[in-house]
Design a protein around this motif. Structure first.
Motif, PDB file in Angstrom:
ATOM      1  N   UNK A  84       3.877   1.258   6.845  1.00  0.00           N
ATOM      2  CA  UNK A  84       2.904   0.241   7.247  1.00  0.00           C
ATOM      3  C   UNK A  84       2.858  -0.913   6.255  1.00  0.00           C
ATOM      4  N   UNK A  85       2.813  -0.594   4.970  1.00  0.00           N
ATOM      5  CA  UNK A  85       2.943  -1.631   3.944  1.00  0.00           C
ATOM      6  C   UNK A  85       3.374  -1.003   2.635  1.00  0.00           C
ATOM      7  N   UNK A  86       3.825  -1.866   1.727  1.00  0.00           N
ATOM      8  CA  UNK A  86       4.214  -1.420   0.397  1.00  0.00           C
ATOM      9  C   UNK A  86       3.588  -2.460  -0.528  1.00  0.00           C
ATOM     10  N   UNK A  87       2.315  -2.292  -0.784  1.00  0.00           N
ATOM     11  CA  UNK A  87       1.491  -3.253  -1.517  1.00  0.00           C
ATOM     12  C   UNK A  87       2.255  -3.905  -2.677  1.00  0.00           C
ATOM     13  N   UNK A  88       2.450  -5.237  -2.693  1.00  0.00           N
ATOM     14  CA  UNK A  88       1.821  -6.271  -1.864  1.00  0.00           C
ATOM     15  C   UNK A  88       2.658  -6.698  -0.644  1.00  0.00           C
ATOM     16  N   UNK A  89       3.694  -5.955  -0.288  1.00  0.00           N
ATOM     17  CA  UNK A  89       4.527  -6.368   0.837  1.00  0.00           C
ATOM     18  C   UNK A  89       3.914  -5.869   2.139  1.00  0.00           C
ATOM     19  N   UNK A  90       3.707  -6.812   3.053  1.00  0.00           N
ATOM     20  CA  UNK A  90       3.020  -6.514   4.315  1.00  0.00           C
ATOM     21  C   UNK A  90       3.997  -6.327   5.457  1.00  0.00           C
ATOM     22  N   UNK A 137      18.234  -3.606 -14.249  1.00  0.00           N
ATOM     23  CA  UNK A 137      17.240  -4.669 -14.263  1.00  0.00           C
ATOM     24  C   UNK A 137      15.879  -4.115 -14.642  1.00  0.00           C
ATOM     25  N   UNK A 138      15.240  -4.773 -15.604  1.00  0.00           N
ATOM     26  CA  UNK A 138      13.861  -4.412 -15.934  1.00  0.00           C
ATOM     27  C   UNK A 138      12.937  -4.862 -14.805  1.00  0.00           C
ATOM     28  N   UNK A 139      12.058  -3.986 -14.372  1.00  0.00           N
ATOM     29  CA  UNK A 139      11.040  -4.315 -13.363  1.00  0.00           C
ATOM     30  C   UNK A 139       9.743  -3.683 -13.852  1.00  0.00           C
ATOM     31  N   UNK A 140       8.719  -4.487 -14.146  1.00  0.00           N
ATOM     32  CA  UNK A 140       7.497  -3.918 -14.721  1.00  0.00           C
ATOM     33  C   UNK A 140       6.906  -2.805 -13.854  1.00  0.00           C
ATOM     34  N   UNK A 141       6.293  -1.825 -14.482  1.00  0.00           N
ATOM     35  CA  UNK A 141       5.768  -0.697 -13.698  1.00  0.00           C
ATOM     36  C   UNK A 141       4.479  -1.031 -12.945  1.00  0.00           C
ATOM     37  N   UNK A 142       4.005  -2.268 -13.104  1.00  0.00           N
ATOM     38  CA  UNK A 142       2.892  -2.759 -12.280  1.00  0.00           C
ATOM     39  C   UNK A 142       3.377  -3.140 -10.879  1.00  0.00           C
ATOM     40  N   UNK A 143       4.709  -3.200 -10.720  1.00  0.00           N
ATOM     41  CA  UNK A 143       5.314  -3.738  -9.496  1.00  0.00           C
ATOM     42  C   UNK A 143       5.753  -2.647  -8.519  1.00  0.00           C
ATOM     43  N   UNK A 144       5.492  -2.911  -7.224  1.00  0.00           N
ATOM     44  CA  UNK A 144       6.162  -2.143  -6.171  1.00  0.00           C
ATOM     45  C   UNK A 144       7.577  -2.707  -6.065  1.00  0.00           C
ATOM     46  N   UNK A 145       8.552  -1.855  -5.779  1.00  0.00           N
ATOM     47  CA  UNK A 145       9.941  -2.329  -5.720  1.00  0.00           C
ATOM     48  C   UNK A 145      10.699  -1.605  -4.621  1.00  0.00           C
ATOM     49  N   UNK A 205      24.026   1.089   4.003  1.00  0.00           N
ATOM     50  CA  UNK A 205      23.881  -0.210   4.657  1.00  0.00           C
ATOM     51  C   UNK A 205      22.770  -0.173   5.711  1.00  0.00           C
ATOM     52  N   UNK A 206      21.951  -1.223   5.735  1.00  0.00           N
ATOM     53  CA  UNK A 206      20.902  -1.315   6.747  1.00  0.00           C
ATOM     54  C   UNK A 206      19.687  -0.458   6.449  1.00  0.00           C
ATOM     55  N   UNK A 207      19.598   0.059   5.236  1.00  0.00           N
ATOM     56  CA  UNK A 207      18.499   0.953   4.882  1.00  0.00           C
ATOM     57  C   UNK A 207      17.688   0.380   3.722  1.00  0.00           C
ATOM     58  N   UNK A 208      16.363   0.513   3.842  1.00  0.00           N
ATOM     59  CA  UNK A 208      15.467   0.153   2.744  1.00  0.00           C
ATOM     60  C   UNK A 208      15.119   1.421   1.981  1.00  0.00           C
ATOM     61  N   UNK A 209      15.136   1.336   0.672  1.00  0.00           N
ATOM     62  CA  UNK A 209      14.741   2.468  -0.157  1.00  0.00           C
ATOM     63  C   UNK A 209      13.648   2.033  -1.121  1.00  0.00           C
ATOM     64  N   UNK A 210      12.556   2.808  -1.145  1.00  0.00           N
ATOM     65  CA  UNK A 210      11.469   2.511  -2.081  1.00  0.00           C
ATOM     66  C   UNK A 210      11.825   3.100  -3.442  1.00  0.00           C
ATOM     67  N   UNK A 211      11.535   2.348  -4.486  1.00  0.00           N
ATOM     68  CA  UNK A 211      11.816   2.799  -5.845  1.00  0.00           C
ATOM     69  C   UNK A 211      10.533   3.291  -6.501  1.00  0.00           C
TER      70      UNK A 211
END
Ligand code: FE
Length: 281
Positions: free
Chosen positions: A35-41, A192-200, A220-226
């Motif tokens: 449904x969402x991946x805060x802040x991605x709607x 790549x450094x990505x702050x842990x405050x971030x959804x990725x 290919x064609x797949x989204x993966x949450x980190x």
């Protein structure tokens, strides 16, 4: 602080959907299983060489309370809004639009045939910025920061800064986003450094990406949450791979959605409908 490499968790290929005046697309975020991946709607991917799938475009419609990001890989899209702003997005170009208190715009294909391929991402705004003035950041491909990597690999940086210091043209104080389009040769490693405050998340455009220390495959064609951590690591499979890495700071605020309006409360969404219907946009 030592590095914690983000592991690949949930994967989804989204669902077929139709939006605008009948544009066929794949909805990946904003769909029943994500449904969402805060802040991605929302994340829509469109890819078709059949004009009937895209030609009707997105006639005039409003937005309030968030940002829309359009990134094209193929084809051209003309946008036009009620404040007289107009432009054409071309392959490799990006439009990062802060809808803020409201715009009414159209997004129409600037072509009658050929391949149309790209992404639209919605990024939420914090409560304090939902009624900010609308604004655009729009960049053609030649302005995009390009970082060369070994074996003809490259990282196109739309927003954020790579570990090697390449900074993308989009600036954003609301959610400090990273938006990178990376192409890697076989076996090459992207870190790549990505702050842990971030959804990725990663979205694989071509090939297979092997993610994290566990080298979990993402096709290919797949989204993966980190998962939580402060570092992203991807190794390209035997065909090489191309993927988007997108991350932004989670807002952790209540979300009230009403179609093209995303606010904090139901009352604010109803106010948006009322303002739109009474020409207050
Ligand atoms: Fe729109």
């Amino acid at each position: 602080m030592s590095d914690i490499v983000r592991a690949l968790t949930y994967q989804t290929r989204g669902i077929p959907a139709s939006d605008g005046a009948g544009v066929k697309l794949t909805r990946i975020i904003g769909a029943p299983d994500l449904n969402m991946l805060d802040p991605f709607l929302l994340l829509d991917v469109f890819e078709s060489d059949q004009p009937d799938d895209y030609i009707a475009g997105f006639p005039p419609h409003p937005h309030r309370g968030f940002e829309t990001v359009t990134y094209l890989l193929a084809g051209k899209m003309r946008h036009q809004d009620n404040a007289g702003h107009e432009g054409v997005i071309v392959p490799g170009g990006v439009q990062w639009m802060t809808a803020g208190r409201g715009i009414i715009h159209s997004e129409m294909p600037e072509q009658e045939n050929g391949l149309m391929k790209g992404f639209q991402l919605w990024v939420n705004l914090p409560a304090s910025e939902k009624m900010t003035d609308p604004g655009y950041q729009e960049f053609p491909p030649e302005i995009m920061a390009l970082e060369e990597r070994e074996d003809n690999g490259s990282v196109r940086v739309i927003a954020g800064t790579t570990d090697n210091g390449t900074t993308g043209p989009v600036t954003n104080r609301h959610t400090s986003p990273l938006f990178m389009d990376a192409g890697l040769a076989e076996g090459q490693i992207f870190a790549q450094q990505v702050p842990d405050t971030h959804a990725a998340f990663l979205y694989v455009i071509d090939g297979t990406a092997f993610v994290g220390e566990a080298h979990r495959p993402l096709d290919e064609g797949t989204l993966g949450i980190l998962e939580a951590g402060n570092r992203v690591q991807v190794t390209a499979g035997s065909e090489g791979c191309r993927f988007l890495l997108v991350a932004a700071k989670s807002l952790r605020e209540p979300v009230a959605r009403g179609g093209p309006f995303v606010m904090n409360t139901r009352a604010e969404v109803l106010q948006a409908f009322d303002d739109y219907q009474n020409n207050r946009f």
